[in-house]
Design an enzyme around this catalytic site. Sequence first.
Site, PDB file in Angstrom:
ATOM      1  N   LYS A  71     109.452   3.384  55.863  1.00 23.10           N
ATOM      2  CA  LYS A  71     110.173   4.500  56.444  1.00 23.10           C
ATOM      3  C   LYS A  71     109.444   5.427  57.340  1.00 23.10           C
ATOM      4  O   LYS A  71     109.844   5.539  58.589  1.00 23.10           O
ATOM      5  CB  LYS A  71     111.099   5.222  55.468  1.00 23.10           C
ATOM      6  N   ASP A 107     120.359   8.148  56.252  1.00 25.27           N
ATOM      7  CA  ASP A 107     120.797   8.586  55.126  1.00 25.27           C
ATOM      8  C   ASP A 107     121.545   9.928  55.074  1.00 25.27           C
ATOM      9  O   ASP A 107     122.113  10.105  54.073  1.00 25.27           O
ATOM     10  CB  ASP A 107     119.198   8.987  54.589  1.00 25.27           C
TER      11      ASP A 107
END
Length: 278
Positions: A71, A107
């Site tokens: 990520k 997210d």
Amino acid sequence: MILSAKAKLAGVMGWPVAHSLSPRLHGFWLERYRIDGAYLPLPVAPERFERALRGLADAGFRGVNLTVPHKQPGLGVCHEVEPLAKRIGAVNTVVFEDGRLEGRNTDAFGFLENLRQGAPAWDAAAGPTLVLGAGGAARAVAAALLDAGAPEVRLSNRTAARAEALARALGARVVPVPWESRADALDGLALLVNTTSLGMAGQPELDLDLDPLPAAALVTDIVYAPLETPLLARARARGNPAVDGLGMLLHQARPGFEAWFGVAPEVTAELRAFVLAR
Ligand code: ATR
């Protein structure tokens, strides 16, 4: 599902990736919406990350999700990274567009959508939030709350320096609270969020006296194994509304699915049950 030669392809890149629920989740939607497409687990070691990501774009994939440990490196490999992903410091969704790699972070969206679905009466602007933890998940949660209008985000972490660094990065509405004072910081809250690994199966429980928490405060946990963490059970037992963490995982997947496969998917009770039945 038999794929045609025009099938749309996506997947999740991680190392390891075998534990990921994403192939099951996207696979459910692909069947539900009868899409000529596939979503694959893509185990890629860190040293091969950049080559693999560019290679999939060259091979005609629509894009990928990135998970641990890719990520953060995703920020440096994408041609464009949206401002929110830069602020969170992580890319979890990559869209390939004419050979260009566009990095996003969904997210924060997933966190808010989960609360909106699970507790429609909750409003970010209603009062202060306490976020426990200061890792990647805490960063996304705090950014989401600030963007949604939260007046104050209290941040408490075992390692104080990480909470202080995150507060400095995110601005004045984020207030670091010493870990020892976390129960005092429950006073006047509209929302309590656990982003630590405490309460996860195999981990110690979160040690937190809920007495000072207002009865109307919403409680949520990003841990979803078990679904009902000891924190959520204690919150519900004293009458607080509570939302489990599985929905954040399900909702964060929506923008990627729509970008790659062209259908805006829904998070339903049936999807939840299917993902849990693994
Ligand atoms: P993620 O990126 O998924 O949020 P992480 O960066 O590993 O994961 O963060 C895990 C969080 O759980 C951290 O806030 C960690 O606290 P530290 O920063 O002090 O490590 C917290 N955590 C894990 N075990 C803990 C424990 N036994 N007591 C208190 N906090 C704990």
